[in-house]
Structure formats: C-alpha cells, structure tokens
Design an enzyme around this catalytic site. Structure first.
Site, PDB file in Angstrom:
ATOM      1  CB  ALA A  47      -0.709  -0.136   0.987  1.00  0.00           C
ATOM      2  CG  ASP A 236      -3.368  -3.618   1.124  1.00  0.00           C
ATOM      3  OD1 ASP A 236      -3.084  -4.536   1.800  1.00  0.00           O
ATOM      4  OD2 ASP A 236      -2.787  -3.076   0.171  1.00  0.00           O
TER       5      ASP A 236
HETATM    6  O1  MRU Z   1      -1.234  -7.293  -3.531  1.00  0.00           O
HETATM    7  P1  MRU Z   1       0.002  -6.786  -2.711  1.00  0.00           P
HETATM    8  O2  MRU Z   1       1.147  -7.252  -2.600  1.00  0.00           O
HETATM    9  O3  MRU Z   1       0.059  -5.095  -2.915  1.00  0.00           O
HETATM   10  O4  MRU Z   1      -0.542  -6.510  -1.276  1.00  0.00           O
HETATM   11  C1  MRU Z   1       0.088  -6.015  -0.184  1.00  0.00           C
HETATM   12  C2  MRU Z   1      -0.198  -6.315   1.110  1.00  0.00           C
HETATM   13  O5  MRU Z   1      -1.283  -6.660   1.709  1.00  0.00           O
HETATM   14  C3  MRU Z   1       0.380  -5.662   2.387  1.00  0.00           C
HETATM   15  O6  MRU Z   1       0.234  -6.424   3.622  1.00  0.00           O
HETATM   16  C4  MRU Z   1      -0.161  -4.197   2.704  1.00  0.00           C
HETATM   17  O7  MRU Z   1      -0.081  -3.513   1.425  1.00  0.00           O
HETATM   18  C5  MRU Z   1       0.860  -3.532   3.703  1.00  0.00           C
HETATM   19  S1  MRU Z   1       2.175  -3.233   3.105  1.00  0.00           S
HETATM   20  C6  MRU Z   1       2.919  -2.258   4.273  1.00  0.00           C
END
Ligand code: MRU
Length: 346
Positions: A47, A236
C-alpha cells in the site's frame, strides 16, 4: 536498505518485484501511464509503496504535458490522475496520494510549467520521505509489543519493499532486532502471488534476521504447538471502526490467533486509514487474474478451464485485532473512538 522506487527527476526507477528473488532489476518509467502499469502488474506493490509511486507518476504526468496548450492542461492532468486511481482499488494509499497531489496542483496550477512540476515534485518527495520517517516511528513504537525471544508470524510482505523504505510490520521486526532482541520470524508463503516466499523471505535473508518459511496452511498447526507468540501484518485500508483489509489469508490468521489466544497486530501508517468508511464491508476488494491461481511461474498447475475465485484481499473485523500500530501511537482495542483519539481527530 532496499529501495523499491528511486526518483531521478524525469524518471522513476521501479524495482521489479515480480522477479525477486531470481533477479533484482529496475524498470525505468518516464510516463505516468508506465507507473500506473507497474502498479497494476505488481512490479511495485504494497500500500504505501503504491502511494509514493503514484505521486511520482503524477510528476511525470505533468512533465509530459510540456508544450500542452494552457486551456487543455488542467483537463489532461486530471485525466492522468483519474487513470492512476484506476490502477488498483483496495489500498487507500493510492487515492490518498493522488488526492494529496491534486490538492498541491490546485494550489499552484496558475504557475508556469517549471514551477508547477517543481512544486509537484516537492510534494511527491515529501510523501516519500514522510513514509520512511513514519515507518521508523511505527517500528520504534511497535517494538514495545515484541517480547525478547518472540516467535512472530507474518503474512504477505509489509517490509521495505512494500513502502518507501523500512516497512511497517517488518519495520517493527527490524526495530526490535536492532534493539538486540532475539527474534524468529515465520513467513507465510502467501498464495497466490507468493509475496511471503519471494519478498519477505528475501528481505529477512538480506538482513540476516532468522526466519522460517511455511505454506499458508501450516499456520494453525504452528499455533497449536505453541510456536507462535504473536502475529503482525500490514494493511491496505482500515475503516473508521478498525476493520482492516489486507492480503487474502489475513482474516484466517486472525481467527486462528483468536482461537489460540495469540496477540494479532496490524502495523500501518495513518495514510492507510480511510475514515470515510464506517466499516470494512465498504472496502472495495480487488479480484485479480485467475492465472495467478491456475499458474505458477507461467506453468499451468490446474486442469485447463478450471474455475477460479481470486480475491486479492480480505477484511479482518476489528474485534479480532489486538492493536493497530501507527506512527501516531498504538491503538489498543481498535474501534472508532480509540482510532479517532490516536489520529487526533475529534
Ligand atoms: O497485493 P499486494 O502485494 O500489494 O498486497 C500487499 C499487502 O497486502 C500488504 O500487507 C499491505 O499492502 C501492507 S504493506 C506495508
């Protein structure tokens, strides 16, 4: 420290996370659209990293409009911003960053192109730097929850790769390790895209933090055997009531943690809170290409034409979360009043 994005004035270098750990290559983006594509295809993911990349993407977008007639500039720039917003739906950091860039744009749009792009660049750099500072604060604050000798389970990748740098959930781990605590991290592989196996394991290896990789379906057994002291994950989007969207599989871990009476922590910066949403039911959940499930590294592993459901995120109800660690403080028993009070909003 690993740099998922590197800003170079007229270019954004994006570490291609699809290839890690087999290759460490940067993609060079010189247009707003290229950045949006990198967000959509997961070259840059996580995110806060998505938010920072989008902000720099809009600087490129303004630079691309050099020579554009003044009358059409506003419309064209806003169109780029709205295309950027379409890149991925769940992580609120994307719209948070785009809206912040648009507010900056609004305040300087009458200036000449040089000053305008300079102002936007400054704002994007501020978003980027604030994220790193915020992550370190999250690490420092959150490490108070990590006992000496802790065996920690994490899911997906909420590390340096997922942010401007340092990481949220893994930032807490990093800080605690830096304090000399002996910690062991259990890394969920995180099907279908394997952010745990590919990215978190890689980050742990780079920093020589002891870790063990497990497949997602092993977490319950480890908890049952008393091998996990706490779970820590990123987020997210967090609604007003504390319901938290994170990588698919997070909810199952939270249920398991509750059953085994294990603390379940979320680590996230304030840019991940969406206080316009009353509950997690309103969080848009991205569904991705079925190929992520049917194929592993381009190799089909299912019968041809296999029917697939591939939601990329799930929502963990606030009641399953012991605390949310933010750069502004720890929100114990996350619910509306406690969130607003730590966020200093009355
Ligand atoms: O699909 P992604 O790899 O973007 O998903 C990322 C996540 O779910 C993370 O845990 C979240 O973005 C937090 S990152 C600090």
């Amino acid at each position: 420290m690993i740099k998922p994005i590197i800003w170079q004035k007229t270019k954004l270098k994006i570490l291609d996370q699809r290839r890690i750990p087999l290759a460490v290559d940067y993609i060079i983006c010189s247009t707003c659209r290229e950045v949006a594509e990198c967000i959509g295809n997961l070259s840059v993911r996580g995110a806060p990293a998505i938010g920072s990349a989008a902000a720099f993407g809009l600087v490129l977008g303004a630079q691309e409009l050099k020579g554009f007639p003044k009358e059409g500039f506003n419309h064209a720039f806003r169109e780029k911003a709205s295309n950027m917003l379409q890149a991925r739906p769940t992580a609120v950091n994307l719209s948070w960053a785009v809206e912040r860039m648009l507010r900056k744009y609004e305040s300087i749009k009458e200036k000449d192109l040089g000053e305008l792009t300079g102002g936007l660049e400054e704002e994007a750099l501020t978003i980027y730097k604030e994220d790193i500072v915020g992550n370190k604060k999250i690490g420092q604050i959150g490490s108070s929850l990590i006992p000496e000798g802790a065996q920690i389970l994490t899911h997906c990748n909420a590390g340096a790769l997922a942010t401007a740098g340092y990481g949220t959930a893994l930032g807490v781990v990093r800080w605690a390790v830096g304090q000399g605590k002996e910690i062991h991290v259990y890394v969920d592989e995180t099907r279908p895209v394997l952010q745990g196996a590919r990215l978190t394991a890689w980050e742990m290896k780079q920093e020589e933090i002891p870790y063990t990789l497990i497949t997602d379906n092993m977490a319950g057994m480890l908890m049952q055997k008393g091998k996990i002291d706490l779970v820590i994950v990123g987020a997210d989007r967090i609604a007003q009531n504390g319901d938290t969207a994170n990588k698919i599989g997070t909810y199952s871990l939270a249920v398991l943690a509750k059953y085994h009476d294990i603390p379940f922590y979320v680590a996230a910066p304030s840019s991940t809170f969406d206080l316009t949403l009353t509950s997690g039911e309103e969080i848009p959940i991205e569904e991705r290409d079925p190929r992520e499930v049917t194929h592993v590294f381009e190799q089909r592993i299912t019968p041809e034409g296999c029917s697939v459901f591939n939601p990329s995120f799930d929502v963990t109800p606030a009641g399953l979360i012991s605390a949310i660690i933010t750069e502004k403080g720890i929100i114990e028993n996350p619910q509306k009043e406690n969130i607003l009070s730590v966020m200093q909003i009355n």
